[in-house]
Design a protein around this motif. Sequence first.
Motif, PDB file in Angstrom:
ATOM      1  N   ASP A  45     -50.818  -9.473 141.802  1.00 52.32           N
ATOM      2  CA  ASP A  45     -50.345  -8.459 142.756  1.00 52.32           C
ATOM      3  C   ASP A  45     -51.472  -7.994 143.665  1.00 52.32           C
ATOM      4  OD1 ASP A  45     -47.799  -8.581 141.735  1.00 52.32           O
ATOM      5  OD2 ASP A  45     -47.987  -6.782 140.482  1.00 52.32           O
ATOM      6  N   LEU A  46     -52.649  -7.754 143.086  1.00 52.44           N
ATOM      7  CA  LEU A  46     -53.794  -7.296 143.873  1.00 52.44           C
ATOM      8  C   LEU A  46     -54.215  -8.352 144.895  1.00 52.44           C
ATOM      9  CD1 LEU A  46     -56.082  -5.282 144.460  1.00 52.44           C
ATOM     10  CD2 LEU A  46     -57.405  -6.384 142.625  1.00 52.44           C
ATOM     11  N   ALA A  47     -54.274  -9.595 144.465  1.00 50.78           N
ATOM     12  CA  ALA A  47     -54.671 -10.662 145.380  1.00 50.78           C
ATOM     13  C   ALA A  47     -53.666 -10.800 146.513  1.00 50.78           C
ATOM     14  CB  ALA A  47     -54.815 -11.981 144.624  1.00 50.78           C
ATOM     15  N   PHE A  48     -52.364 -10.686 146.197  1.00 50.05           N
ATOM     16  CA  PHE A  48     -51.332 -10.808 147.226  1.00 50.05           C
ATOM     17  C   PHE A  48     -51.316  -9.605 148.167  1.00 50.05           C
ATOM     18  CE2 PHE A  48     -48.685 -14.028 144.711  1.00 50.05           C
ATOM     19  CZ  PHE A  48     -48.995 -15.066 145.576  1.00 50.05           C
ATOM     20  N   GLU A  49     -51.916  -8.493 147.764  1.00 49.03           N
ATOM     21  CA  GLU A  49     -52.050  -7.366 148.688  1.00 49.03           C
ATOM     22  C   GLU A  49     -53.017  -7.701 149.820  1.00 49.03           C
ATOM     23  OE1 GLU A  49     -53.279  -3.896 146.585  1.00 49.03           O
ATOM     24  OE2 GLU A  49     -51.462  -3.769 145.364  1.00 49.03           O
ATOM     25  N   SER A  93     -65.788 -10.478 147.947  1.00 51.58           N
ATOM     26  CA  SER A  93     -65.126 -10.386 146.645  1.00 51.58           C
ATOM     27  C   SER A  93     -64.004  -9.359 146.609  1.00 51.58           C
ATOM     28  CB  SER A  93     -66.157 -10.072 145.546  1.00 51.58           C
ATOM     29  OG  SER A  93     -67.209 -10.992 145.565  1.00 51.58           O
ATOM     30  N   VAL A  94     -63.459  -9.011 147.770  1.00 52.76           N
ATOM     31  CA  VAL A  94     -62.360  -8.043 147.840  1.00 52.76           C
ATOM     32  C   VAL A  94     -61.107  -8.665 147.250  1.00 52.76           C
ATOM     33  CG1 VAL A  94     -60.869  -6.739 149.398  1.00 52.76           C
ATOM     34  CG2 VAL A  94     -63.321  -6.909 149.859  1.00 52.76           C
ATOM     35  N   GLY A  95     -60.429  -7.926 146.368  1.00 51.09           N
ATOM     36  CA  GLY A  95     -59.163  -8.372 145.801  1.00 51.09           C
ATOM     37  C   GLY A  95     -59.275  -9.374 144.677  1.00 51.09           C
ATOM     38  N   ILE A  96     -60.480  -9.563 144.150  1.00 49.91           N
ATOM     39  CA  ILE A  96     -60.700 -10.554 143.094  1.00 49.91           C
ATOM     40  C   ILE A  96     -60.658  -9.901 141.718  1.00 49.91           C
ATOM     41  CG2 ILE A  96     -62.367 -12.174 142.109  1.00 49.91           C
ATOM     42  CD1 ILE A  96     -63.315 -12.822 144.866  1.00 49.91           C
ATOM     43  N   THR A  97     -60.012 -10.570 140.768  1.00 49.33           N
ATOM     44  CA  THR A  97     -59.941 -10.101 139.391  1.00 49.33           C
ATOM     45  C   THR A  97     -60.277 -11.236 138.445  1.00 49.33           C
ATOM     46  OG1 THR A  97     -58.120  -8.612 140.004  1.00 49.33           O
ATOM     47  CG2 THR A  97     -58.497  -8.981 137.646  1.00 49.33           C
ATOM     48  N   LYS A  98     -61.016 -10.931 137.388  1.00 46.15           N
ATOM     49  CA  LYS A  98     -61.220 -11.889 136.313  1.00 46.15           C
ATOM     50  C   LYS A  98     -60.262 -11.548 135.188  1.00 46.15           C
ATOM     51  CE  LYS A  98     -64.706 -14.134 133.409  1.00 46.15           C
ATOM     52  NZ  LYS A  98     -66.141 -14.206 133.018  1.00 46.15           N
ATOM     53  N   CYS A  99     -59.439 -12.508 134.805  1.00 43.95           N
ATOM     54  CA  CYS A  99     -58.429 -12.298 133.760  1.00 43.95           C
ATOM     55  C   CYS A  99     -58.850 -13.031 132.489  1.00 43.95           C
ATOM     56  CB  CYS A  99     -57.075 -12.822 134.209  1.00 43.95           C
ATOM     57  SG  CYS A  99     -56.404 -12.031 135.665  1.00 43.95           S
ATOM     58  N   GLY A 116     -69.533  -3.846 163.283  1.00 42.50           N
ATOM     59  CA  GLY A 116     -68.422  -2.962 162.909  1.00 42.50           C
ATOM     60  C   GLY A 116     -67.170  -3.758 162.635  1.00 42.50           C
ATOM     61  N   GLY A 117     -66.026  -3.262 163.153  1.00 42.29           N
ATOM     62  CA  GLY A 117     -64.789  -4.028 163.060  1.00 42.29           C
ATOM     63  C   GLY A 117     -63.772  -3.494 162.077  1.00 42.29           C
ATOM     64  N   LYS A 118     -62.535  -3.971 162.249  1.00 41.41           N
ATOM     65  CA  LYS A 118     -61.424  -3.608 161.366  1.00 41.41           C
ATOM     66  C   LYS A 118     -61.476  -4.474 160.120  1.00 41.41           C
ATOM     67  CE  LYS A 118     -57.357  -2.935 163.139  1.00 41.41           C
ATOM     68  NZ  LYS A 118     -56.097  -3.155 163.898  1.00 41.41           N
ATOM     69  N   SER A 119     -62.331  -4.107 159.197  1.00 45.97           N
ATOM     70  CA  SER A 119     -62.567  -4.921 158.018  1.00 45.97           C
ATOM     71  C   SER A 119     -63.014  -4.021 156.878  1.00 45.97           C
ATOM     72  CB  SER A 119     -63.644  -5.972 158.311  1.00 45.97           C
ATOM     73  OG  SER A 119     -64.172  -6.529 157.130  1.00 45.97           O
ATOM     74  N   THR A 120     -62.787  -4.484 155.658  1.00 47.90           N
ATOM     75  CA  THR A 120     -63.294  -3.759 154.489  1.00 47.90           C
ATOM     76  C   THR A 120     -64.819  -3.789 154.445  1.00 47.90           C
ATOM     77  OG1 THR A 120     -63.030  -5.784 153.192  1.00 47.90           O
ATOM     78  CG2 THR A 120     -61.228  -4.185 153.104  1.00 47.90           C
ATOM     79  N   PRO A 180     -60.788 -17.696 130.430  1.00 48.96           N
ATOM     80  CA  PRO A 180     -60.562 -16.768 131.540  1.00 48.96           C
ATOM     81  C   PRO A 180     -60.452 -17.487 132.891  1.00 48.96           C
ATOM     82  CG  PRO A 180     -62.865 -16.721 130.898  1.00 48.96           C
ATOM     83  CD  PRO A 180     -62.169 -17.611 129.909  1.00 48.96           C
ATOM     84  N   VAL A 181     -59.813 -16.801 133.840  1.00 47.53           N
ATOM     85  CA  VAL A 181     -59.658 -17.323 135.192  1.00 47.53           C
ATOM     86  C   VAL A 181     -59.962 -16.218 136.200  1.00 47.53           C
ATOM     87  CG1 VAL A 181     -57.934 -19.047 134.552  1.00 47.53           C
ATOM     88  CG2 VAL A 181     -57.190 -16.767 135.315  1.00 47.53           C
ATOM     89  N   PHE A 182     -60.292 -16.641 137.407  1.00 45.36           N
ATOM     90  CA  PHE A 182     -60.421 -15.708 138.525  1.00 45.36           C
ATOM     91  C   PHE A 182     -59.186 -15.844 139.405  1.00 45.36           C
ATOM     92  CE2 PHE A 182     -64.967 -16.125 137.517  1.00 45.36           C
ATOM     93  CZ  PHE A 182     -65.354 -14.788 137.540  1.00 45.36           C
ATOM     94  N   VAL A 183     -58.667 -14.719 139.843  1.00 42.94           N
ATOM     95  CA  VAL A 183     -57.561 -14.698 140.790  1.00 42.94           C
ATOM     96  C   VAL A 183     -58.098 -14.098 142.087  1.00 42.94           C
ATOM     97  CG1 VAL A 183     -55.227 -13.872 141.255  1.00 42.94           C
ATOM     98  CG2 VAL A 183     -55.911 -14.406 138.906  1.00 42.94           C
ATOM     99  N   LYS A 184     -57.977 -14.848 143.186  1.00 38.57           N
ATOM    100  CA  LYS A 184     -58.606 -14.437 144.433  1.00 38.57           C
ATOM    101  C   LYS A 184     -57.657 -14.599 145.618  1.00 38.57           C
ATOM    102  CE  LYS A 184     -63.050 -16.484 142.912  1.00 38.57           C
ATOM    103  NZ  LYS A 184     -64.138 -17.418 143.305  1.00 38.57           N
ATOM    104  N   PRO A 185     -57.736 -13.685 146.579  1.00 41.79           N
ATOM    105  CA  PRO A 185     -57.074 -13.967 147.859  1.00 41.79           C
ATOM    106  C   PRO A 185     -57.752 -15.181 148.481  1.00 41.79           C
ATOM    107  CG  PRO A 185     -57.863 -11.691 147.744  1.00 41.79           C
ATOM    108  CD  PRO A 185     -58.480 -12.422 146.601  1.00 41.79           C
ATOM    109  N   SER A 186     -56.986 -16.045 149.141  1.00 37.96           N
ATOM    110  CA  SER A 186     -57.613 -17.204 149.775  1.00 37.96           C
ATOM    111  C   SER A 186     -58.493 -16.777 150.937  1.00 37.96           C
ATOM    112  CB  SER A 186     -56.549 -18.196 150.265  1.00 37.96           C
ATOM    113  OG  SER A 186     -57.161 -19.357 150.783  1.00 37.96           O
TER     114      SER A 186
END
Length: 339
Positions: A195-199, A178-184, A8-12, A167-173
């Motif tokens: 903005d999404l990655a920084f969220e 793959s939560v918060g990842i976008t391909k631009c 379980g846990g407090k996680s996506t 193209p590039v991928f923008v990812k939270p570190s």
Amino acid sequence: MKVALIFGGKSTEYEVSCLSAASILSNINGHEVTCIGITKKGEWFVTEASADEIRSGKWVDLDKKPISFDLTEKAFICEGKKIEIDVAFPIVHGRNGEDGRLQGLLEMFEIKYVGPGVLGSAACMDKITANRLFESVGIAHAEWFEAIKGVESVEQISKKVEAFGYPVFVKPSNAGSSVGITKCFDGSELSAAVDLAFENDSRIIIEKSIEEPWEIEVAVMGNEFPVTSCTGRVCSSNEEIYDYNAKYLSGTSKTLIPSGLDCDVEKEVKELAVKAYKVCDCRGMSRVDFLIDKQGKIYINEINTLPGFTSISMFPALFIATGMTYSELIDKLLNYAAN
């Protein structure tokens, strides 16, 4: 052994954790299992729910017993009694579960556990740190750079991206599945992606996309002398990103086991997997993921220190393909933790 199965846990990735725990509970044999469920609010309970009830998430609505922590006795307490634990099997994916925090708690209570320790867990969860470790031993990774919230503007990030092109991928570190990842594909998509990655994290990574790669995964387990499975290939239902939906929800992603790699390439991938496993101070188990481009160059993508154990998860499937049963795999992981 007396095994504490923690899920379980407090996680996506709460739901995936429940699926993994249900699969383990259904296949563990010859051990006394105490199931410890963590709600989405972070509450800890002992539950006697069945595998099906854990899988569906219904366990939270059933009778359950709250857990407290006795720092003096270094014990998990339930109904005034110490929970006897020989080995914990934490299958809490994502933040608070595979980033070293849960491992740190178990270390403080002197409880042995399956999977990498605090350092290995934290290092692999953080993409920036992991990339630096990979590079320190010469393991190739796609071109990348980091950005810190409040320090680099989108305009500054954009100029750096133009240096190696879209193209590039923008990812939270620091995020899982793959939560918060976008391909631009061009600059018009960059601002929203940042903005999404920084969220999801205050530090993000921007990396050059490797176009039309083979996505190759290899399972590794062991302590001082790790062993590898055969390799598997992921064919995602999402052509751009093997994201949370593609992994767990769509049901249309496919895996090829064995991967079909040439023998020499297969050998190189396995050697790189062990090298990465060691430099990141992994132990117990991990899944190491690679990308192979059209020219045949191998790039490491990431290490997942608490890989999924669902019915479709690659880690158990890869070792099962080598002739091991699911129950035997669980026993091996418990023994690695105990010794």
